[in-house]
Design a protein around this motif. Sequence first.
Motif, mmCIF file in Angstrom:
data_model
loop_
_atom_site.group_PDB
_atom_site.id
_atom_site.type_symbol
_atom_site.label_atom_id
_atom_site.label_comp_id
_atom_site.label_asym_id
_atom_site.label_seq_id
_atom_site.Cartn_x
_atom_site.Cartn_y
_atom_site.Cartn_z
ATOM 1 N N ASP A 78 7.747 0.624 -10.255
ATOM 2 C CA ASP A 78 6.858 -0.406 -9.442
ATOM 3 C C ASP A 78 5.491 0.161 -8.874
ATOM 4 O OD1 ASP A 78 8.650 -2.663 -9.239
ATOM 5 O OD2 ASP A 78 9.995 -1.196 -7.940
ATOM 6 N N PHE A 79 5.660 1.518 -8.573
ATOM 7 C CA PHE A 79 4.209 2.239 -8.471
ATOM 8 C C PHE A 79 4.331 3.596 -8.644
ATOM 9 C CE2 PHE A 79 6.621 2.599 -4.450
ATOM 10 C CZ PHE A 79 6.457 3.808 -3.829
ATOM 11 N N ILE A 81 4.664 2.839 -15.975
ATOM 12 C CA ILE A 81 3.806 1.782 -15.066
ATOM 13 C C ILE A 81 3.423 0.721 -16.193
ATOM 14 C CG2 ILE A 81 1.630 1.278 -14.065
ATOM 15 C CD1 ILE A 81 3.787 2.321 -12.096
ATOM 16 N N SER A 90 2.432 -6.719 -11.525
ATOM 17 C CA SER A 90 3.189 -6.533 -10.560
ATOM 18 C C SER A 90 2.966 -7.545 -9.563
ATOM 19 C CB SER A 90 3.129 -5.385 -9.839
ATOM 20 O OG SER A 90 3.314 -4.972 -8.580
ATOM 21 N N ILE A 149 12.756 -1.288 -4.609
ATOM 22 C CA ILE A 149 11.605 -0.885 -5.113
ATOM 23 C C ILE A 149 11.689 0.554 -5.419
ATOM 24 C CG2 ILE A 149 9.250 -0.402 -4.692
ATOM 25 C CD1 ILE A 149 9.179 -2.782 -2.748
ATOM 26 N N THR A 209 -0.096 0.193 -9.665
ATOM 27 C CA THR A 209 0.974 -0.593 -9.884
ATOM 28 C C THR A 209 0.847 -1.334 -11.463
ATOM 29 O OG1 THR A 209 -0.196 -2.640 -8.980
ATOM 30 C CG2 THR A 209 1.491 -1.318 -7.652
ATOM 31 N N PHE A 232 9.613 4.154 -7.423
ATOM 32 C CA PHE A 232 8.336 4.754 -7.794
ATOM 33 C C PHE A 232 8.726 5.828 -8.641
ATOM 34 C CE2 PHE A 232 9.724 7.337 -4.211
ATOM 35 C CZ PHE A 232 9.299 8.588 -4.481
ATOM 36 N N LEU A 241 2.032 -4.059 -1.103
ATOM 37 C CA LEU A 241 3.131 -3.092 -1.410
ATOM 38 C C LEU A 241 3.794 -2.780 -0.197
ATOM 39 C CD1 LEU A 241 4.564 -1.183 -3.370
ATOM 40 C CD2 LEU A 241 2.622 0.308 -3.188
#
Length: 327
Positions: free
Chosen positions: A204-205, A198, A138, A157, A134, A159, A146
């Motif tokens: 977010d991840f 990132i 964050s 959220i 992350t 990714f 998470l």
Amino acid sequence: MQQRITSTPRCWLGLAALLIACSMGAHAQKFPTHAVTIVNPYPAGGGADNIARMLANHLSQEWGQAVIVENRPGAGTTIAAAYVAKAKPDGYTLLLSSTQHAIAPLLFKKLPYDYLTHLSAVATLSFSPFVLITPMESEFRTLDQLVLGLKQKGDKINFGSSGLGGLPHLSGVRLNQVTGAQARHIPYAGTAPAVNAILNGSTDFLFADNSIIPLIQSGKVRALAVTSDKRTESLMQTPTMAETFAGFTATVWTGLEAPAGTPRPVIDQIHASLLKVLKEPALVKFYKDSAREMKILNPDEFTQFKESEVRTYERLVQDAKLNLIEN
């Protein structure tokens, strides 16, 4: 009185089998007598290319013959696989295979080869985990945080991944599965832009490959978990995904494969050479520095492993609801 010697069909069959066995044995003993080519499905300069070229250098010294790395990237690793599958089955053309080769048949409507039947396993070369990361800013500083965020915020959220159908994408899909969340997927055109997203906080991840470790160690991104079955030496303080979600593993593996029909004595000889050169200090250091595990499966073990990998990713690809690629 002169004794007459007669032959029977069984006698001739036995002789023929002996001659074939001797011929194969002689072929293996002479291998290689000229240059061997390792076909790399990825562009030059990446992690797979580094493995291929270091291996080629040491095999060349072991065999006393040139070992050439030929890059044939494109179409999700299928261009290289198709090329090797159609090559002469004599051990002189080998495929640097990877996890993506087990996924590719699930993504394309039709391929000119069958991964499980048109390529013969020689040996696995390396295994390395992904790292769930992350941004440093964050709110999610641990895997538990998470997971809680995923359950509370759902599709708010997102990714990132290096592209549709790749392991980073499918690992994100799996995290959605085990948490019951619907985090949104943002595909990027490769690993570098996914990592940049990132770094600038726009995703977010991300499940990143082991090239991310220097950025973790320098404090530019935060590691929440690794996808190996045990903690990695370079990130001992980072827990595994499996510590929270039993069985949640995902590894990037590389291996060597040959066209189907390559004589088993030749395959066994290549495997034996790999076992020898992978003990070289330079290769041992390279594996350690790049967080790769040197786990060498033999041809039979690798064959079974390939089959299990295809089964593993089949469900994830279905759950990802990907449109099959026309080709």
